[in-house]
Design a protein around this motif. Structure first.
Motif, PDB file in Angstrom:
ATOM      1  N   TYR A  46      36.737  37.413  40.443  1.00  0.00           N
ATOM      2  CA  TYR A  46      37.574  38.134  41.399  1.00  0.00           C
ATOM      3  C   TYR A  46      36.643  38.964  42.279  1.00  0.00           C
ATOM      4  CZ  TYR A  46      41.282  36.948  38.087  1.00  0.00           C
ATOM      5  OH  TYR A  46      42.139  36.275  37.248  1.00  0.00           O
ATOM      6  N   ASN A  47      36.547  38.569  43.534  1.00  0.00           N
ATOM      7  CA  ASN A  47      35.673  39.278  44.473  1.00  0.00           C
ATOM      8  C   ASN A  47      34.241  39.352  43.932  1.00  0.00           C
ATOM      9  OD1 ASN A  47      35.298  40.572  46.949  1.00  0.00           O
ATOM     10  ND2 ASN A  47      35.573  42.602  46.076  1.00  0.00           N
ATOM     11  N   GLY A  48      33.819  38.271  43.283  1.00  0.00           N
ATOM     12  CA  GLY A  48      32.444  38.191  42.795  1.00  0.00           C
ATOM     13  C   GLY A  48      32.212  38.800  41.428  1.00  0.00           C
ATOM     14  N   GLU A  49      33.255  39.272  40.779  1.00  0.00           N
ATOM     15  CA  GLU A  49      33.107  39.901  39.464  1.00  0.00           C
ATOM     16  C   GLU A  49      34.099  39.285  38.488  1.00  0.00           C
ATOM     17  OE1 GLU A  49      32.886  44.427  37.646  1.00  0.00           O
ATOM     18  OE2 GLU A  49      34.392  43.978  39.166  1.00  0.00           O
ATOM     19  N   THR A  50      33.654  39.034  37.255  1.00  0.00           N
ATOM     20  CA  THR A  50      34.566  38.525  36.230  1.00  0.00           C
ATOM     21  C   THR A  50      35.006  39.672  35.332  1.00  0.00           C
ATOM     22  OG1 THR A  50      32.846  38.043  34.594  1.00  0.00           O
ATOM     23  CG2 THR A  50      33.366  36.302  36.212  1.00  0.00           C
ATOM     24  N   PRO A  51      36.232  39.621  34.804  1.00  0.00           N
ATOM     25  CA  PRO A  51      36.673  40.634  33.843  1.00  0.00           C
ATOM     26  C   PRO A  51      35.755  40.717  32.624  1.00  0.00           C
ATOM     27  CG  PRO A  51      38.545  39.375  34.643  1.00  0.00           C
ATOM     28  CD  PRO A  51      37.318  38.687  35.170  1.00  0.00           C
ATOM     29  N   GLU A  52      35.209  39.571  32.204  1.00  0.00           N
ATOM     30  CA  GLU A  52      34.319  39.575  31.051  1.00  0.00           C
ATOM     31  C   GLU A  52      33.084  40.434  31.312  1.00  0.00           C
ATOM     32  OE1 GLU A  52      33.382  36.052  28.368  1.00  0.00           O
ATOM     33  OE2 GLU A  52      31.605  36.112  29.677  1.00  0.00           O
ATOM     34  N   ALA A  53      32.461  40.235  32.458  1.00  0.00           N
ATOM     35  CA  ALA A  53      31.280  41.042  32.795  1.00  0.00           C
ATOM     36  C   ALA A  53      31.649  42.516  32.904  1.00  0.00           C
ATOM     37  CB  ALA A  53      30.667  40.551  34.107  1.00  0.00           C
ATOM     38  N   ALA A  54      32.826  42.791  33.463  1.00  0.00           N
ATOM     39  CA  ALA A  54      33.257  44.178  33.650  1.00  0.00           C
ATOM     40  C   ALA A  54      33.499  44.869  32.321  1.00  0.00           C
ATOM     41  CB  ALA A  54      34.522  44.217  34.508  1.00  0.00           C
ATOM     42  N   VAL A  55      34.193  44.208  31.401  1.00  0.00           N
ATOM     43  CA  VAL A  55      34.511  44.853  30.131  1.00  0.00           C
ATOM     44  C   VAL A  55      33.253  45.035  29.284  1.00  0.00           C
ATOM     45  CG1 VAL A  55      35.058  42.793  28.741  1.00  0.00           C
ATOM     46  CG2 VAL A  55      36.238  44.954  28.282  1.00  0.00           C
ATOM     47  N   LYS A  56      32.307  44.099  29.365  1.00  0.00           N
ATOM     48  CA  LYS A  56      31.076  44.242  28.599  1.00  0.00           C
ATOM     49  C   LYS A  56      30.224  45.399  29.145  1.00  0.00           C
ATOM     50  CE  LYS A  56      29.040  40.302  27.300  1.00  0.00           C
ATOM     51  NZ  LYS A  56      28.567  38.897  27.350  1.00  0.00           N
ATOM     52  N   LYS A  57      30.175  45.516  30.466  1.00  0.00           N
ATOM     53  CA  LYS A  57      29.426  46.628  31.061  1.00  0.00           C
ATOM     54  C   LYS A  57      30.072  47.963  30.712  1.00  0.00           C
ATOM     55  CE  LYS A  57      27.653  48.496  35.412  1.00  0.00           C
ATOM     56  NZ  LYS A  57      28.060  49.878  35.056  1.00  0.00           N
ATOM     57  N   LYS A  58      31.409  48.012  30.808  1.00  0.00           N
ATOM     58  CA  LYS A  58      32.107  49.264  30.508  1.00  0.00           C
ATOM     59  C   LYS A  58      31.926  49.658  29.050  1.00  0.00           C
ATOM     60  CE  LYS A  58      36.525  51.587  31.263  1.00  0.00           C
ATOM     61  NZ  LYS A  58      37.914  51.475  31.758  1.00  0.00           N
ATOM     62  N   ALA A  59      31.988  48.672  28.155  1.00  0.00           N
ATOM     63  CA  ALA A  59      31.803  48.947  26.734  1.00  0.00           C
ATOM     64  C   ALA A  59      30.402  49.481  26.469  1.00  0.00           C
ATOM     65  CB  ALA A  59      32.067  47.687  25.913  1.00  0.00           C
TER      66      ALA A  59
END
Length: 358
Positions: free
Chosen positions: A76-89
């Motif tokens: 989504y707009n160059g970002e995956t939810p998987e990458a986002a949740v792993k970074k946030k975690a």
């Protein structure tokens, strides 16, 4: 997908978050290190669970993303939810680790590893079990799970750290406190407006007439609606109450003149919360509220504002203790952010990349 449906999917424990590309990773395998302190697969998995729902909701709101089988790996707009949740975690784990390190430096904990935390959790649960057997009060559940323990544990450490640091790294001079007060007084230290008002109330608990509780409430409201009609017609509140008092049929009708100010606000908030919220809602002088139920007191009420004066700000001298606490809270948060930004974070890409959201 509706939010309720999303939450239902999230709550299904059989849908494991984690797959591995070549067999399951050991819970003790390293995902990363923070200033040399290990971040295990188990710890990372727990933090992913905590951040899962917020990331699903974030992508739903930002991109209208539908939760489904391909949600985590869709870009989504160059970002995956998987990458986002792993970074946030990982970001949250770094903050947690540096806070534990800070506690260790000040002698509040013996270590920051998973094993150290497990020992502390076992100790806490042992104390709770002993208290239960001795009939001593226990706050919260008898046994804390990992997530609940972490919240309790870090909250206790944070209180002690703030107290210790307020006398060292975070100590503020009087001049610094006064500058901070000027920066935040518009949002944190506004004094209560002085609001004068007339109030008419009809009790539905002490009615002498017969009937059920619901019937008494209906009768009380009908009485007060009639009084309010008279007030709407321009009849002074005190006169409107007197006219209706003659046919009150056992309901206690009270007329009072009252004032909300810095000294009385606490009492109104605790004992008459509905009235307090209406007074805080911005009615101007001369305006009449609707009839409302003040359930704690068991009465229907309406009010007319007779005067409203802004009181400005609490003075620095009056609010100094609250200013100091707010300053320390803000400074502590900034200090932790600085420590997290400066932390040496080494990711083990072999294991980090093998963890796949599903």
């Amino acid at each position: 997908m509706k939010i309720a449906a999303i939450l239902a999917v999230i709550s299904i424990s059989s849908l494991s978050i984690y797959l591995t590309l070549a067999g399951r990773l050991s819970d003790r395998a390293l995902v990363a290190e923070v200033n040399g302190s290990p971040v295990t697969v188990k710890a990372f998995r727990s933090e992913l669970e905590r951040q899962r729902a917020s990331v699903i909701d974030s992508f739903r709101r930002l991109y209208g993303a539908e939760y489904g089988s391909h949600f985590w790996q869709t870009s989504y707009n160059g970002e995956t939810p998987e990458a986002a949740v792993k970074k946030k975690a990982l970001d949250e784990i770094v903050k947690f680790k540096v806070e534990l390190e800070l506690a260790e430096q000040h002698g509040l904990v013996q270590g920051t590893s998973d094993e150290d935390l497990q020992r502390e959790m076992d100790k806490e649960n042992g104390q709770r079990e002993a208290a239960l057997k001795a009939n001593r009060p226990i706050y919260g559940p008898v046994q804390l799970d990992e997530s609940a323990f972490r919240n309790v544990y870090i909250s206790k450490l944070r209180i002690n750290l703030k107290e210790m640091l307020s006398e060292s790294e975070l100590k503020a001079s009087d001049e610094e406190l006064k500058r901070y007060y000027e920066q935040v007084k518009d949002t944190q230290f506004i004094d209560e407006d002085r609001i004068r008002f007339q109030k008419i109330s009809v009790s539905y608990r002490d009615a002498q007439s017969g009937g059920s509780g619901d019937q008494q409430k209906q009768a009380a409201k009908k009485r007060l609606d009639a009084i309010r009609q008279r007030a709407d017609q321009g009849i002074p509140m005190s006169e409107a109450a007197k006219v209706q008092q003659a046919d009150s049929a056992g309901h206690s009708i009270r007329y009072t003149e009252e004032e909300l100010n810095a000294n009385t606000a606490g009492s109104y908030f605790k004992t008459q919360p509905t009235l307090f919220s209406i007074l805080a809602g911005g009615l101007q002088a001369g305006e009449i509220s609707g009839v409302f139920d003040e359930a704690i007191l068991g009465e229907y009420v309406f009010i007319q504002i007779t005067g409203r004066e802004a009181s400005g700000y609490k003075s620095f001298d009056k609010a100094e203790n609250d200013v100091r606490k707010s300053y320390v809270d803000t400074a502590y948060s900034a200090y932790l952010t600085k420590l997290a930004d400066e932390a040496k974070v080494e990711i083990n890409p072999k294991n980090y990349d093998r963890i796949v959201m599903q």
